[in-house]
Design a protein around this motif. Structure first.
Motif, PDB file in Angstrom:
ATOM      1  N   GLY A 161      10.853  16.340  10.550  1.00 33.91           N
ATOM      2  CA  GLY A 161      10.249  15.665   9.977  1.00 33.91           C
ATOM      3  C   GLY A 161      10.984  14.673   9.807  1.00 33.91           C
ATOM      4  O   GLY A 161      12.583  14.605  10.266  1.00 33.91           O
ATOM      5  N   ARG A 162      11.226  13.208   8.784  1.00 25.97           N
ATOM      6  CA  ARG A 162      12.283  12.329   9.277  1.00 25.97           C
ATOM      7  C   ARG A 162      12.125  11.684   7.404  1.00 25.97           C
ATOM      8  O   ARG A 162      10.646  11.616   6.539  1.00 25.97           O
ATOM      9  N   VAL A 163      13.290  11.476   7.167  1.00 24.84           N
ATOM     10  CA  VAL A 163      13.626  11.366   5.363  1.00 24.84           C
ATOM     11  C   VAL A 163      12.901   9.486   5.553  1.00 24.84           C
ATOM     12  O   VAL A 163      13.385   9.410   6.013  1.00 24.84           O
ATOM     13  N   ILE A 164      11.964   9.958   4.480  1.00 29.93           N
ATOM     14  CA  ILE A 164      11.890   8.037   3.951  1.00 29.93           C
ATOM     15  C   ILE A 164      12.135   7.620   3.090  1.00 29.93           C
ATOM     16  O   ILE A 164      12.356   6.281   3.686  1.00 29.93           O
ATOM     17  N   SER A 165      12.200   8.853   1.269  1.00 29.32           N
ATOM     18  CA  SER A 165      13.486   8.151   1.162  1.00 29.32           C
ATOM     19  C   SER A 165      14.184   9.100   1.116  1.00 29.32           C
ATOM     20  O   SER A 165      13.828  10.187   0.400  1.00 29.32           O
ATOM     21  N   GLY A 166      15.806   9.253  -0.318  1.00 29.93           N
ATOM     22  CA  GLY A 166      16.048  10.172  -1.014  1.00 29.93           C
ATOM     23  C   GLY A 166      17.601   9.799   0.230  1.00 29.93           C
ATOM     24  O   GLY A 166      17.781   9.526   0.630  1.00 29.93           O
ATOM     25  N   PRO A 213      18.371  19.980  -5.291  1.00 24.49           N
ATOM     26  CA  PRO A 213      19.118  20.057  -6.444  1.00 24.49           C
ATOM     27  C   PRO A 213      20.837  18.962  -4.912  1.00 24.49           C
ATOM     28  O   PRO A 213      21.004  18.895  -4.351  1.00 24.49           O
ATOM     29  N   ALA A 214      21.513  18.127  -6.360  1.00 25.11           N
ATOM     30  CA  ALA A 214      22.979  17.064  -6.307  1.00 25.11           C
ATOM     31  C   ALA A 214      22.727  18.237  -4.852  1.00 25.11           C
ATOM     32  O   ALA A 214      23.070  17.734  -3.792  1.00 25.11           O
ATOM     33  N   VAL A 215      24.021  19.379  -5.251  1.00 24.38           N
ATOM     34  CA  VAL A 215      24.521  19.644  -4.228  1.00 24.38           C
ATOM     35  C   VAL A 215      24.074  20.653  -3.047  1.00 24.38           C
ATOM     36  O   VAL A 215      25.375  20.902  -2.200  1.00 24.38           O
ATOM     37  N   ALA A 216      22.647  20.233  -3.334  1.00 21.85           N
ATOM     38  CA  ALA A 216      21.971  20.996  -1.626  1.00 21.85           C
ATOM     39  C   ALA A 216      21.214  19.528  -1.035  1.00 21.85           C
ATOM     40  O   ALA A 216      20.649  19.513  -0.327  1.00 21.85           O
ATOM     41  N   PHE A 217      22.004  18.333  -1.472  1.00 23.76           N
ATOM     42  CA  PHE A 217      20.673  17.285  -0.780  1.00 23.76           C
ATOM     43  C   PHE A 217      21.286  16.828   0.615  1.00 23.76           C
ATOM     44  O   PHE A 217      20.387  16.885   1.019  1.00 23.76           O
ATOM     45  N   ALA A 218      22.484  16.898   1.105  1.00 17.85           N
ATOM     46  CA  ALA A 218      22.949  16.932   2.363  1.00 17.85           C
ATOM     47  C   ALA A 218      22.162  18.132   3.436  1.00 17.85           C
ATOM     48  O   ALA A 218      21.718  17.370   4.350  1.00 17.85           O
ATOM     49  N   ARG A 219      22.015  19.045   3.154  1.00 18.30           N
ATOM     50  CA  ARG A 219      21.778  20.604   3.613  1.00 18.30           C
ATOM     51  C   ARG A 219      20.338  20.265   3.804  1.00 18.30           C
ATOM     52  O   ARG A 219      19.442  20.108   4.504  1.00 18.30           O
ATOM     53  N   ALA A 220      19.502  19.589   2.737  1.00 12.74           N
ATOM     54  CA  ALA A 220      17.998  19.166   2.034  1.00 12.74           C
ATOM     55  C   ALA A 220      17.343  17.896   3.138  1.00 12.74           C
ATOM     56  O   ALA A 220      16.462  18.358   4.044  1.00 12.74           O
ATOM     57  N   ARG A 221      18.467  17.111   3.444  1.00 16.51           N
ATOM     58  CA  ARG A 221      18.127  16.674   4.550  1.00 16.51           C
ATOM     59  C   ARG A 221      18.324  16.565   5.975  1.00 16.51           C
ATOM     60  O   ARG A 221      17.421  16.879   7.113  1.00 16.51           O
ATOM     61  N   THR A 222      19.118  17.760   6.180  1.00 17.52           N
ATOM     62  CA  THR A 222      19.169  18.597   7.667  1.00 17.52           C
ATOM     63  C   THR A 222      17.734  19.565   7.589  1.00 17.52           C
ATOM     64  O   THR A 222      17.392  18.826   8.510  1.00 17.52           O
ATOM     65  N   VAL A 223      17.891  20.235   6.834  1.00 14.69           N
ATOM     66  CA  VAL A 223      16.433  21.375   6.929  1.00 14.69           C
ATOM     67  C   VAL A 223      15.606  20.163   6.862  1.00 14.69           C
ATOM     68  O   VAL A 223      14.127  21.018   8.878  1.00 14.69           O
ATOM     69  N   ILE A 224      15.550  19.209   6.888  1.00 14.88           N
ATOM     70  CA  ILE A 224      13.589  18.454   7.454  1.00 14.88           C
ATOM     71  C   ILE A 224      13.846  17.467   8.499  1.00 14.88           C
ATOM     72  O   ILE A 224      12.410  18.570   9.118  1.00 14.88           O
ATOM     73  N   GLU A 225      15.118  17.438   8.706  1.00 15.37           N
ATOM     74  CA  GLU A 225      15.071  17.034  10.431  1.00 15.37           C
ATOM     75  C   GLU A 225      14.929  17.895  11.303  1.00 15.37           C
ATOM     76  O   GLU A 225      14.083  17.640  12.186  1.00 15.37           O
ATOM     77  N   GLN A 226      15.312  19.036  11.068  1.00 17.11           N
ATOM     78  CA  GLN A 226      15.694  20.141  11.983  1.00 17.11           C
ATOM     79  C   GLN A 226      13.481  21.417  12.417  1.00 17.11           C
ATOM     80  O   GLN A 226      13.516  21.560  12.997  1.00 17.11           O
ATOM     81  N   ALA A 227      12.689  20.460  10.650  1.00 21.91           N
ATOM     82  CA  ALA A 227      11.575  20.811  11.375  1.00 21.91           C
ATOM     83  C   ALA A 227      10.626  19.909  11.603  1.00 21.91           C
ATOM     84  O   ALA A 227       9.488  20.355  11.613  1.00 21.91           O
TER      85      ALA A 227
END
Length: 92
Positions: A87-92, A71-85
């Protein structure tokens, strides 16, 4: 609800699955975890992932990719979740 695609790379399947479980709480959907060897739904190819692992480049830290709609409203939080797990965001 507006959804945005997000693709991340992980060094292990466990890390990718951990991130997916956390992203589920953000109402993300269309999860896809893949190991190198094909092209993901989002079009991230093996060649890109391999190049991203070369020293001195930015990109996926490992052979597993996670693509998801967030969801667009949770996008910044999703990126943080990935980094904390791990991972590294490739696109998005």
């Amino acid at each position: 609800m507006e959804m945005r695609p997000l693709v991340a790379g992980f060094s292990s399947q466990d890390q990718a699955e951990h991130a997916a479980r956390k992203l589920l709480a953000l109402r993300a959907d269309r999860f896809r975890i893949e190991r190198k060897g094909g092209v993901s739904e989002s079009g991230v190819s093996d060649a890109f992932l391999e190049a991203a692992e070369e020293p001195g480049t930015l990109g996926a830290p490992g052979p597993f990719s996670l693509s998801v709609q967030v969801p667009a409203v949770a996008f910044a939080r999703a990126r943080t979740v990935i980094e904390q797990a791990g991972g590294r965001v490739i696109s998005g």
